[in-house]
Structures are given as structure tokens and as C-alpha cells.
Scaffold this active site. Sequence first.
Site: not given
Ligand code: MIC
Ligand code: SF4
Length: 851
Positions: A95-96, A160, A448, A643, A645
Amino acid sequence: MVFDIDMIKALYAAMPGRISKARKMAGKPLTLSEKILYAHLHTDQKLENFGRGESYVDFAPDRVAMQDATAQMALLQFMSAGKAQVAVPSTVHCDHLITAKNGAGEDLAFAKNENKEVFDFLGSVSNKYGIGFWKPGAGIIHQVILENYAFPGGLMIGTDSHTVNAGGLGMIAIGVGGADACDVMAGLAWELKMPKLIGVNLIGKLSGWTSSKDIILKVAGILTVKGGTNAILEYFGPGADSLSCTGKGTICNMGAEIGATTSLFCYDQKMAEYLKGTNRADVAAEADKVAAHLRGDKEVYESPSNYFDEVIEINLSELEPHINGPFTPDLAWPISKFAQAVKDNGWPRYFEVGLIGSCTNSSYEDITRSASIARFAIKKKLKAKTEFTITPGSEMVRYTTQRDGLLQEFEKIGGLILANACGPCIGQWARHRKNTEPKNSILTSYNRNFAKRNDGDPNTHSFVASPEIVTAMVLSGDLCFNPLTDSLKNENGEDIKLEEPQGIEMPLKGFAVKDAGFQAPAKDGSSVNVIVSPSSDRLQLLAPFAAWEGLDLKGLKLLIKAKGKCTTDHISMAGPWLKFRGHLDNISNNMLIGALNFFNEKTDNVKNQLTGSYDSVPKVQRAYKAQNIGSIVVGDENYGEGSSREHAAMEPRHLGVRAILVKSFARIHETNLKKQGMLALTFANKEDYNKIKEDDSFNIVGLTSFSPDKPLTLVINHSDGSKDSITVNHTYNKNQIAWFKAGSALNAMGNVKAAAASAAASKKIAITKKKAAPKKVAAEKVVKPVAKRSVKKIIKKIAKAVKKVLAKKTVKKAAKPVKKSSAKKAIKKSVKKMVKKVVAKKKVAKTGKKR
Ligand code: MIC
Ligand code: SF4
């Protein structure tokens, strides 16, 4: 289709007994969070009254979820664990990696081609190891989990931070780094500090423009981005029962924004309806049988302050819609105060894009409520004044909302339907800007809004609101418009006041989907090949990190003293960098490029102490690494917020940073650092942050006696020859210190395997020489809890166990002592070999050849 129903049945069968034991032990009624946690203790974990916010506890999660951007690292680690299959049901979701540009069809086709290597890798690893694979276009991980896998009373982890979304279905779901996921998939226990408990009592009822999103926007304002750290938020009260299941999901989802370990709701009628509506009547029927165990005990909700560490009460009847931001999700504004805030702060008033959807807000209810505004707008000759994008959370939601004519309403007012993927939420956005003013605003229904997150531009002021508020606001394009009180001029110059949004929780004709995008794994994956090309710039097999050299660390240079907010987006940016998530060396070129240098207030510009010149952070760090000089990163409060990550921890580790010293950490990031063998330290006295100067070098003293609860000392050598000596704290337990010593948790797991293998070898020598197998060689006992102990201890224990067995045998059979000593020699030899191996690994890392 119901996944893993037998696992759910088995858990429900065991739950009542486990909960009643826990209640007896605790001697008090239990909250729902405690019930679920106590029902998931690992078999090796002794039941006791764990100190909230203090005790580390071993759990056995029911399942693991991974999304494509984090799954790459998680699965690269899992591949080195040497297992044939995952030990618990696990899934991967693509999805990312889908960039939003021209709309769903085109963008998806482009992404499939651009990321083919990575999708093929994830697909084949999943196929091989028994992992369910959700193809690109199937939807966003958390929406797909809620629709298919989440169940009341379960415990899951996911790579995640928004894994917490599943709390909307009464599950304890927690975001972790890939190394944690790897442990659980390998069958090991999962360790978590027993969380504190915050109770949120919802009274009253939502109405009109206010929605679930506003509850969490309000809570974020109350608790701030670090108020939920190491805590579970348990929602209850009459207001809670009245919220839709997906609305509950939205609230839990954004619990990540206040740093909460997770959030959850009690099992209720709304959850049962959602389970049934998503083809899981079986799960609802099973949950109904144990419904009393899927809520806290009634005494808890009668006098919550006796059972929670903190209680918040929110009256939904009085709650206003909120808009939060910019740059941080906890800057909460009731809509009646927002226009003034925009003017007072000089934020760009006319926003350019409204974006709805994402994992936070793309339920059928969200879409019907927003579509009702669009429908009214069409009738009254109003159109979007800004760009407007809609991201369905899953193919099932997309298919159903298309079938029901809802997505078409958005298109009629000028909306663009994006692929079922993260897209602009994570900077995967080819934004086309008409305006040339650098300072600009956007309004999203995402979660976010950190600087640069959506489009990589630090001038973009991103605000967060509910999808219905965003939809209403795009009709005006003005952040100072309040749809509750103000009117809009339509094409005919008439004043139009918008009607309140109307939505339905579940489709009247039921959910439908043609191809949900799921690929089941092979029954036997042993013949499936996983290919990682050595010349790939997207994927790189992992080489182990060097073990600790056994000495205090001396002469470390300051790499950066980060000022203010330093989220994982600042440490390891997403957007265009997402494509290197499977290649540690390449992605390390984004290390800390978003962090603000305290000394010159610039990003990605730090002093190279070897040359005196300024350069980008990764370049300076690579220069230190080339000279074999370690470094240290200094940070502010809530370092690593956001995140899950683990790249934000692996990159500094890979490039030779030895310690991260901050005022405070966000939970997931601190664990990620520990797992990767990094020193995660905090100032005992936060004022000492001010003692750090640009040309400082450091010694970390006390590592040779590194132990739990014993602070370390940091000697700061200033360039004028003066010194400061300060105390730095850590939260490492014994197990985590073993990770540090071994170089990483993965190394520790490997060492354990090696230790077990060498014990088995020694055992074999003893057995073949004496012809009779000892009854129970302790080495077997040692294998289970291994990850918990330091390597040295394990080796000692094995040696002791073998010695004991041999001694017994010697007495019994009067064997010659020579044989005993030869077995001893064999043990010594294998121990030596292991030490050699660790040293060799360290050398490889030092030359920088492999890593
Ligand atoms: C996000 O919303 O910041 C992400 C991208 O989903 C991350 C995961 C990632 O960095 O791949 C998260 O929330 O953990
Ligand atoms: Fe994707 Fe993270 Fe955004 Fe949700 S918050 S849509 S998992 S990047």
C-alpha cells in the site's frame, strides 16, 4: 471468508480461565486491556502483578501484519532466522509504494511496474513462508485488517504505527519495528513494558457535523504528542457504545499521534454488526459466547479512577468539530476558534488541496457522510474551489462505494479518486502546484501533518480534520470558512448554507467486491525461490552488525544536535526514499536529513569535525565511518515520534553512530534502537542538553558493567580542553543488554542458535562415547528462553548442564574421566569458535565492505 477461525476459537476457549486466574492473582476487578494482555502471556512468562510502566512482560501475539515499506526489512531479517514457516498467522499488504498523480487506474499500473522487483520479492517471500499477501491495489493495511482479520480480544503486532486501528474491533493491536515482527514470526516471545492505562469516558452523543475524528482530535489536544507514551487508552461509557465500529477504528488509529501503545474499545453491538457485515458472522457468534470477557469488569467502569492511572471524560454532545495543525497533530482547534487562529498566526488562508480517505478515515460511513455534502453541493450549484482527492481504504470499500454511486458524487464536484493506497499521506504524491507562493496550506482527513510529510515541502502547512469537514471546506477553499455557521456563494450568486452531513454505517445492499486482491500462500513453500539480485539498488541482503567490542566507547564525535521536533520522518524521510526501504546502504543516504541542526538552524548541514567544513549529515557520518570513528546523535523531547520504521534506527547503526542521546524517546523508536544494538540514552538532567557544543567529542563510561537501572556516564570533551561529566539514563533490561552486546537482537538470536547447536554437538560427543543418551539434556531446556539471556550466560549454562549430565553418567557407568574432559574441550572449542565468528563479523563491519 473468515480467516483463522480455529485460532480465534482456541483463544476464546482459553480466555475465561486465564482471566479468572489473573483476576485472582491481582485481587481486583480487571480492565479490558488487562484481560487481553493477561490472556496472552507467553507460556514461559510467570503470571504476576506486573508493575504498569515498569515491568517487561513476554507476550504471545495472535498475529502479525506488515506493510510493503516495512515488510522488506522485517522479512529480510526473518529470512536469516532459518525458519521454514511463520509461527503465527501473518500478512503483507502492498500500500505504501503507490504514487498519487493522475488517478487510481494509471497510478496503480505505473506503481506495479516501477516496484515490480519489490512486489515480486514480497510476494515470493510470503508464498514461501506461509504469509497471506495482499497485492498492490487491495487497500491500506489497517483497513484491510479491520475488514478481514481484527477480532475482539485478540493481540496483534504490526510493522506500522497505525496498527492500533484494530482497537476499533476490540483488539490490542500494537505498532512495532520489523525486528519485533521477525521474533514473533520465528516463534519467540514478544516483550513489552506493561503499559499504563488511561481511561477515556465518553458521555453524551455525537450529532450534526461532529464525528469520531473530532473525538481523537480533541484527545490529541488534551494529551499532546507524548501524553500517551507507554500507555493504553481504553474507551468506555455510553458515548463509546454509540459509535460505529469504523468510527472507533478512526479514534484508535490516531492514538498513534499521541504516542499511545494502543487504544481500544469494549466489544459491543456495533462491533458485532460490523463483523457480520464484513462476512464474519462466525467470529461475531464466537465473540458473543465470551462477551463478558471482552469488556472490563463492571466495577472498573463504575469507578474508573480506582483502576486507571488517569481518566479523561469527554461529553460528545458538547464536542465541536476540530481542525488540528499545522506541523503537529496535537495543535487542536475547535472550528469556532480556528479562523481566528489562522489570521493570528498568518497561516496561508486559502488552501490548495483537500484530501480525504487514508487508513484513518475511509470507511463506508465516512464516505457516505462526505458524499452527502457533495450531493447537496451539486444540487445547489457549488463546486470544489481547491483540488480534491479521495483515497478509498480498500478495494472492498472502493467497489461498494462505486456501486452505490458515492464516488461519482465527489467526481461531480471536481474530486479525483486515487488508488486504494497511502499515496499523499506518506509523501507518495506527484503534487502539481499552480500557485508559486512557497507558503501554502492543505487540509486532509489523514492523521499526521509533520513538516514535509505530504509533499516534501517545508512550506506546506498541513491541517487535519474529519472527511466531512474537509469536503465542506473544499467548497470554499478558505480555512476561515466555518460550515456550521457561514454561507457560501453559488454559481448564481445565491447564499447557500450547507446541510449537516448524513451517513450510514454499513451499505444497505451489503459490502461487495470482485477481486479483493488476496493471494494465499503455498501449502508447502519449501520449493519457492526468493531472489535478491546482488546488483539491485532496491533490495540488499542483510549482513550482521558488529558485536560490542567489550570496552567503553571513546572519542565519539558529535554528528548532530537536533533541535525541536525530530520524528521518524525527520530521521528517515519517506516519499521518494520509500523505494530504498529494502536496501539499507542506499536508504542510509537520507539519515537525519530532515533534522534541524541546533547550531545553524539548517537541515542536512552539519560540521565535519575532521575537516571543519559543513556537509550533509549522511556524508559527514560516512566520513567518520571511513576513519573508523564513532559518533553520537543528540536530540530533544519525544525523539523518534511517529512511524514504526526501523530504518530510523538501522541507518545510524549501519553508518557507525554509536549512541542516540535525547531528552526523551517515543516508544517504538526506542525499542527499535535497542533491537538494532544501538545505545539509546536519555539525559538524567534535561538541562545538560545545553552543555553539548558543536565541536565536542565524547566518552561513554560504564559499559563494561552495563546493567539494568544503573546509569552510565558521558564525558563531554570540549574543544577548549575543558570537560563535563554528566549522567545518562537508559531503560535496558538484561535481555536488551544482551542485544547490545551481541550487536543486535538478531545477532543474539543467531548466537543462541549457535550456542544451542554447539551444545547439541557436545551432547552428541558425550552420548556417542558413552552409548547412552542422557535423559534430559539441559541444552534443550535452554533453547526456549534463550533470547532472554546474555550469550555468555547461555554458554556457561550449557557447559554446566553438559558437565552435570556427564558427571552423572560417569558415576553410573564408571566412565573414564578422559571422556569427560574431551567433551569439555569440545564445548570450549565451540565457544571459542563463536567468539571468533563475532569478532570476524565486527571486522567485516569495520572495513565497511559489507555494510
Ligand atoms: C506512517 O504513517 O508514517 C507510515 C508510513 O505508515 C509508517 C510506516 C513506515 O514508515 O513505513 C508508520 O506509521 O509506522
Ligand atoms: Fe498509510 Fe501510514 Fe498514511 Fe495510514 S497513516 S495511510 S498506513 S502512510
